[in-house]
Design a protein around this motif. Structure first.
Motif, PDB file in Angstrom:
ATOM      1  N   ALA A  90      86.583  47.134  87.752  1.00 44.77           N
ATOM      2  CA  ALA A  90      86.479  47.853  86.482  1.00 44.77           C
ATOM      3  C   ALA A  90      85.280  48.795  86.483  1.00 44.77           C
ATOM      4  N   VAL A  91      84.255  48.501  87.273  1.00 45.09           N
ATOM      5  CA  VAL A  91      83.081  49.355  87.347  1.00 45.09           C
ATOM      6  C   VAL A  91      83.246  50.277  88.558  1.00 45.09           C
ATOM      7  N   THR A  92      83.287  51.538  88.281  1.00 44.05           N
ATOM      8  CA  THR A  92      83.556  52.514  89.352  1.00 44.05           C
ATOM      9  C   THR A  92      82.373  53.397  89.651  1.00 44.05           C
ATOM     10  N   SER A  93      81.466  53.537  88.723  1.00 45.95           N
ATOM     11  CA  SER A  93      80.303  54.387  88.931  1.00 45.95           C
ATOM     12  C   SER A  93      79.384  53.755  89.962  1.00 45.95           C
ATOM     13  N   ALA A  94      78.996  54.585  90.912  1.00 44.14           N
ATOM     14  CA  ALA A  94      78.111  54.088  91.966  1.00 44.14           C
ATOM     15  C   ALA A  94      76.806  53.564  91.381  1.00 44.14           C
ATOM     16  N   ARG A  95      76.311  54.283  90.406  1.00 46.33           N
ATOM     17  CA  ARG A  95      75.061  53.856  89.764  1.00 46.33           C
ATOM     18  C   ARG A  95      75.228  52.523  89.055  1.00 46.33           C
ATOM     19  N   ASP A  96      76.397  52.400  88.338  1.00 45.54           N
ATOM     20  CA  ASP A  96      76.644  51.126  87.621  1.00 45.54           C
ATOM     21  C   ASP A  96      76.885  49.986  88.589  1.00 45.54           C
ATOM     22  N   LEU A  97      77.562  50.309  89.692  1.00 45.59           N
ATOM     23  CA  LEU A  97      77.830  49.274  90.706  1.00 45.59           C
ATOM     24  C   LEU A  97      76.511  48.763  91.317  1.00 45.59           C
ATOM     25  N   SER A  98      75.610  49.723  91.602  1.00 43.54           N
ATOM     26  CA  SER A  98      74.319  49.352  92.177  1.00 43.54           C
ATOM     27  C   SER A  98      73.510  48.502  91.196  1.00 43.54           C
ATOM     28  N   SER A  99      73.556  48.930  89.934  1.00 44.42           N
ATOM     29  CA  SER A  99      72.824  48.185  88.911  1.00 44.42           C
ATOM     30  C   SER A  99      73.389  46.786  88.743  1.00 44.42           C
ATOM     31  N   LEU A 100      74.724  46.682  88.771  1.00 44.38           N
ATOM     32  CA  LEU A 100      75.372  45.379  88.601  1.00 44.38           C
ATOM     33  C   LEU A 100      75.068  44.462  89.776  1.00 44.38           C
ATOM     34  N   GLN A 101      75.110  45.024  90.997  1.00 46.18           N
ATOM     35  CA  GLN A 101      74.828  44.230  92.186  1.00 46.18           C
ATOM     36  C   GLN A 101      73.383  43.749  92.188  1.00 46.18           C
ATOM     37  N   SER A 102      72.485  44.652  91.719  1.00 47.14           N
ATOM     38  CA  SER A 102      71.066  44.283  91.640  1.00 47.14           C
ATOM     39  C   SER A 102      70.854  43.142  90.644  1.00 47.14           C
ATOM     40  N   GLU A 103      71.581  43.224  89.533  1.00 47.57           N
ATOM     41  CA  GLU A 103      71.458  42.156  88.531  1.00 47.57           C
ATOM     42  C   GLU A 103      71.990  40.842  89.064  1.00 47.57           C
ATOM     43  N   ILE A 104      73.117  40.914  89.810  1.00 43.41           N
ATOM     44  CA  ILE A 104      73.694  39.690  90.394  1.00 43.41           C
ATOM     45  C   ILE A 104      72.702  39.056  91.367  1.00 43.41           C
ATOM     46  N   ASN A 105      72.092  39.894  92.209  1.00 37.81           N
ATOM     47  CA  ASN A 105      71.113  39.386  93.169  1.00 37.81           C
ATOM     48  C   ASN A 105      69.917  38.733  92.450  1.00 37.81           C
ATOM     49  N   SER A 106      69.469  39.393  91.376  1.00 34.15           N
ATOM     50  CA  SER A 106      68.345  38.859  90.603  1.00 34.15           C
ATOM     51  C   SER A 106      68.711  37.525  89.959  1.00 34.15           C
ATOM     52  N   LEU A 107      69.938  37.471  89.445  1.00 37.79           N
ATOM     53  CA  LEU A 107      70.385  36.221  88.811  1.00 37.79           C
ATOM     54  C   LEU A 107      70.523  35.099  89.833  1.00 37.79           C
ATOM     55  N   GLN A 108      71.004  35.420  91.024  1.00 39.58           N
ATOM     56  CA  GLN A 108      71.146  34.408  92.069  1.00 39.58           C
ATOM     57  C   GLN A 108      69.772  33.864  92.488  1.00 39.58           C
ATOM     58  N   LYS A 109      68.805  34.798  92.586  1.00 42.14           N
ATOM     59  CA  LYS A 109      67.446  34.356  92.926  1.00 42.14           C
ATOM     60  C   LYS A 109      66.877  33.477  91.800  1.00 42.14           C
ATOM     61  N   ARG A 110      67.105  33.908  90.569  1.00 39.73           N
ATOM     62  CA  ARG A 110      66.636  33.138  89.412  1.00 39.73           C
ATOM     63  C   ARG A 110      67.296  31.768  89.395  1.00 39.73           C
ATOM     64  N   GLN A 111      68.590  31.722  89.717  1.00 33.91           N
ATOM     65  CA  GLN A 111      69.299  30.445  89.754  1.00 33.91           C
ATOM     66  C   GLN A 111      68.697  29.531  90.810  1.00 33.91           C
ATOM     67  N   GLY A 112      68.400  30.102  91.994  1.00 36.07           N
ATOM     68  CA  GLY A 112      67.794  29.303  93.059  1.00 36.07           C
ATOM     69  C   GLY A 112      66.442  28.751  92.653  1.00 36.07           C
ATOM     70  N   ASP A 113      65.638  29.599  92.000  1.00 36.90           N
ATOM     71  CA  ASP A 113      64.315  29.133  91.542  1.00 36.90           C
ATOM     72  C   ASP A 113      64.456  28.007  90.519  1.00 36.90           C
ATOM     73  N   LEU A 114      65.408  28.189  89.591  1.00 34.31           N
ATOM     74  CA  LEU A 114      65.613  27.158  88.562  1.00 34.31           C
ATOM     75  C   LEU A 114      66.132  25.853  89.163  1.00 34.31           C
ATOM     76  N   GLU A 115      66.976  25.951  90.168  1.00 35.49           N
ATOM     77  CA  GLU A 115      67.502  24.744  90.817  1.00 35.49           C
ATOM     78  C   GLU A 115      66.383  23.995  91.540  1.00 35.49           C
ATOM     79  N   GLU A 116      65.426  24.737  92.088  1.00 36.29           N
ATOM     80  CA  GLU A 116      64.266  24.098  92.711  1.00 36.29           C
ATOM     81  C   GLU A 116      63.455  23.347  91.649  1.00 36.29           C
ATOM     82  N   ILE A 117      63.332  23.977  90.488  1.00 36.54           N
ATOM     83  CA  ILE A 117      62.600  23.332  89.386  1.00 36.54           C
ATOM     84  C   ILE A 117      63.316  22.053  88.967  1.00 36.54           C
ATOM     85  N   VAL A 118      64.662  22.139  88.875  1.00 34.90           N
ATOM     86  CA  VAL A 118      65.441  20.948  88.499  1.00 34.90           C
ATOM     87  C   VAL A 118      65.222  19.825  89.506  1.00 34.90           C
ATOM     88  N   LEU A 119      65.243  20.149  90.794  1.00 36.73           N
ATOM     89  CA  LEU A 119      65.040  19.119  91.829  1.00 36.73           C
ATOM     90  C   LEU A 119      63.647  18.490  91.720  1.00 36.73           C
TER      91      LEU A 119
END
Length: 246
Positions: A90-119
């Motif tokens: 649904a997202v076709t703009s290169a700029r939007d795609l880059s922004s979305l991918q960057s957000e996904i990467n940031s969220l994955q890193k945040r998830q990893g950090d939070l999972e470490e906190i949980v452990l």
């Protein structure tokens, strides 16, 4: 003061019974179980406080873990949603795609950090739960030991009180043989010196263990049999018997 020799001799029986009463009272006050119960009660109170503190700490960690897990779920949900958007095309703009991918990467890193906190919280919580269990066990063991000591104390008190009651009964019978004025003097001296009357035995007062002088012995020999004598040294009633050495 005058009193029949037999009445004076009954004071020795009375003194012996009073000595038993005093020993029983002392035993009642100094039962080893009393000190044991006091020490165990202090240990129990300290352990009970430690249990409450540890339970509070474990409870705080449980809530902290729940919140951390909730944060992980929130980040995971958001990352999954963004990933579906990315995969849907649904997202076709290169700029939007880059922004979305960057957000996904940031969220994955945040998830990893939070999972470490949980452990890390889970490990702390496990240690806290273990500590709570150990403290509860120690508290219960001390409580059981205290209950056992209380049972021993109660059994000893029943035995002491039974003997004291029997002794008081015998004492009442002896008191009936002692004139009121002589008994009053005896009770007064007992309150002052612990023992109200003592036997004169072999020329020695058995209350203070002091040997009487020849002059004092001569004075006692000359005294009427019904005269109530006092030891010059300890002031207790001095009871004459055939063993007095007169």
């Amino acid at each position: 003061m005058k009193a029949a020799p037999e009445a004076q001799k009954r004071l020795l029986d009375l003194a012996e019974l009073d000595s038993v009463v005093d020993r029983l009272a002392h035993r009642r006050r100094t039962l080893p179980e009393l000190a044991e119960i006091d020490e165990l009660s202090k240990r129990y109170a300290k352990l009970a406080t430690n249990v409450i503190e540890s339970e509070t700490e474990a409870g705080d960690l449980a809530r902290e873990q729940t919140k951390a897990e909730s944060d992980v779920d929130a980040v995971r949900t958001r990352a999954d949603r963004d990933q579906k958007r990315l995969d849907s095309g649904a997202v076709t703009s290169a700029r939007d795609l880059s922004s979305l991918q960057s957000e996904i990467n940031s969220l994955q890193k945040r998830q990893g950090d939070l999972e470490e906190i949980v452990l890390e919280i889970m490990e702390r919580r496990e240690a806290a739960d273990t500590k709570v269990g150990d403290l509860r066990r120690q508290r219960d063991e001390v409580g059981a030991a205290r209950s056992a000591a209380e049972d021993r104390r109660d059994a000893a008190l029943v035995e002491i009180d039974k003997e004291a009651g029997e002794t008081q009964g015998r004492r009442s019978a002896v008191v009936g043989d002692v004139p009121a004025d002589l008994l009053a003097l005896y009770d007064k001296l007992r309150a002052q010196y612990g023992v109200g009357a003592a036997m004169l035995w072999g020329g020695r007062c058995q209350g203070c263990k002091v040997a009487l002088s020849i002059a004092e012995m001569n004075r006692i020999k000359a005294a009427p049999h019904d005269e109530v004598l006092r030891c010059d040294e300890c002031r207790r009633i001095l009871v004459r018997t055939p063993e007095s050495g007169l």
